[in-house]
Scaffold this motif. Sequence first.
Motif, short mmCIF file in Angstrom:
data_model
loop_
_atom_site.label_atom_id
_atom_site.label_comp_id
_atom_site.label_asym_id
_atom_site.label_seq_id
_atom_site.Cartn_x
_atom_site.Cartn_y
_atom_site.Cartn_z
N TYR A 42 0.98 -0.99 0.00
CA TYR A 42 -0.21 -0.23 0.04
C TYR A 42 0.86 1.26 0.14
N VAL A 77 3.33 0.37 8.45
CA VAL A 77 2.45 0.98 9.36
C VAL A 77 3.04 0.36 10.71
N PHE A 79 2.22 -1.65 13.47
CA PHE A 79 2.25 -2.97 13.72
C PHE A 79 3.34 -3.84 12.70
N CYS A 103 -2.11 2.37 12.62
CA CYS A 103 -3.29 1.60 12.15
C CYS A 103 -4.41 1.72 13.13
N PRO A 104 -5.45 2.38 12.69
CA PRO A 104 -6.57 2.63 13.46
C PRO A 104 -7.41 1.57 13.75
N MET A 105 -7.35 0.35 13.22
CA MET A 105 -7.99 -0.66 13.44
C MET A 105 -7.25 -1.26 14.82
N ASN A 137 -2.88 -7.18 12.31
CA ASN A 137 -3.14 -5.57 12.27
C ASN A 137 -3.55 -5.71 13.94
N CYS A 226 -11.76 -1.63 9.64
CA CYS A 226 -10.84 -0.89 8.79
C CYS A 226 -11.51 0.52 7.98
N HIS A 227 -11.53 1.34 8.30
CA HIS A 227 -12.26 2.38 7.78
C HIS A 227 -11.93 2.81 6.28
N VAL A 228 -10.95 2.00 5.90
CA VAL A 228 -10.43 2.04 4.48
C VAL A 228 -11.51 0.99 3.77
N HIS A 229 -11.47 -0.30 4.06
CA HIS A 229 -12.09 -1.35 3.27
C HIS A 229 -13.67 -1.41 3.84
N GLU A 254 -11.24 -7.51 4.51
CA GLU A 254 -11.46 -6.69 5.55
C GLU A 254 -12.83 -5.87 5.05
N CYS A 317 -5.49 4.59 2.46
CA CYS A 317 -5.04 4.66 3.91
C CYS A 317 -3.76 5.57 4.12
N MET A 320 -0.57 4.61 5.60
CA MET A 320 0.41 4.23 4.69
C MET A 320 0.90 5.12 3.77
FE1 SF4 Z 1 -5.01 -0.24 8.91
FE2 SF4 Z 1 -7.04 -0.37 7.16
FE3 SF4 Z 1 -4.74 0.97 6.72
FE4 SF4 Z 1 -4.73 -1.48 6.64
S1 SF4 Z 1 -5.83 -0.36 5.35
S2 SF4 Z 1 -3.41 -0.50 7.71
S3 SF4 Z 1 -6.26 -2.07 8.22
S4 SF4 Z 1 -6.16 1.31 8.37
#
Ligand code: SF4
Length: 363
Positions: A42, A77, A79, A103-105, A137, A226-229, A254, A317, A320
């Motif tokens: 990403y 990121v 993690f 990573c917010p998740m 994650n 995950c706010h993206v997926h 996700e 993201c 990322m």
């Molecule tokens: Fe976290 Fe979603 Fe970004 Fe992956 S895409 S790093 S799960 S926020």
Amino acid sequence: MAVTFNTIPDEYRIATDEDLKARILARKAELGDQLVVLTHHYQRREIVALGDYAGDSYALSKIASQQDAEYIVFCGVHFMAESAEILSQPHQKVYLPNPLAGCPMADMAQIGNVLYAWDALNKAVPDSKIIPISYMNSTADLKAFCGENDGAVCTSSNAEKAFKWAFERGEKIFFFPDEHLGTNTANTLGIPKDQIAIWDYKDRKLGGNGVADLQRARVILWKGYCHVHTTFRTEYIEKMRREIPDIKIIVHPECPEDVVQAADASGSTKFIVDYVTNAPAGSSIAIGTEINLVDRLAHTFNDKKIYELSGNTCAMCVNMYRTTLNDLAWCLENLDSIQPITIPDDIVRNARIALSRMLEIQG
Ligand code: SF4
Ligand code: 13P
């Protein structure tokens, strides 16, 4: 205070991209085998181009564990860099070029809330063996918790195998932090809906469940996302199918369950990359995942028609995206003065158990 783009020395802020690229390449040449640069799929295109390896979180954690280089620079990121540090050898140091890339998740499953839930759940179903499984994650202390409690870590590429592994060892799985990956994996394994419970960590009793729900459940899913997926919608799939009848839709697990079920295929980042790589020239493929990967695939495979599966939103993201050439140049030129990732020894010990199980489960 963490050093970020706003606080890195001016020479890195005002340098041109060409200058930064030249300095990164020069430093890589100077360090040779002492350095390895890992880039998640990403990342920005220019970062991936300068890395030694590109991959998903599973592949990169495996590569990191096989390296001998003294410096591991992880463009991803937090993690991911933490996982590399956990799997690293004593002489190695792991760096995250932009320390604000989180990573917010992963942050939705804080260890205090997990420990509370674990205690409440075990009191509610005292006769069941519960196996904790954490998605990659997640924070290092949650991975350590899984290692300490007979559990494991998984990624989107081995979640199914990890669930099967857990069912050989216990009656129930407590899965953190992604409700959607958990639901999609449970669906693939044919687990009926009434045997899946969602644990809402904002509810201080039983995560919003009754004792009978938890007794019946085989899979208990932390309510993270995950706010993206979760921006993808079935309407976008229907629209793409109307506009391009021969299109294939592939999405990351996700994504919400209805999106995964409406797609032609769903799988990890590696699965998506392989799907596009192996598709015949001329294929039309719409992808429901992070935009920088979709952009790079479209650029790389220009004999195929690659679309982003988006409606009015941009599935980016931002964490990322934080890592820039400026950060990478600054990191590589200051390895001996900036702070590598550090994790307390007891957390490393237990998290390593859970991560090693992940590598064994995948084979
Ligand atoms: Fe976290 Fe979603 Fe970004 Fe992956 S895409 S790093 S799960 S926020
Ligand atoms: P992968 O495990 O597929 O690399 O995905 C990581 C991630 O953050 C997905 O959002």
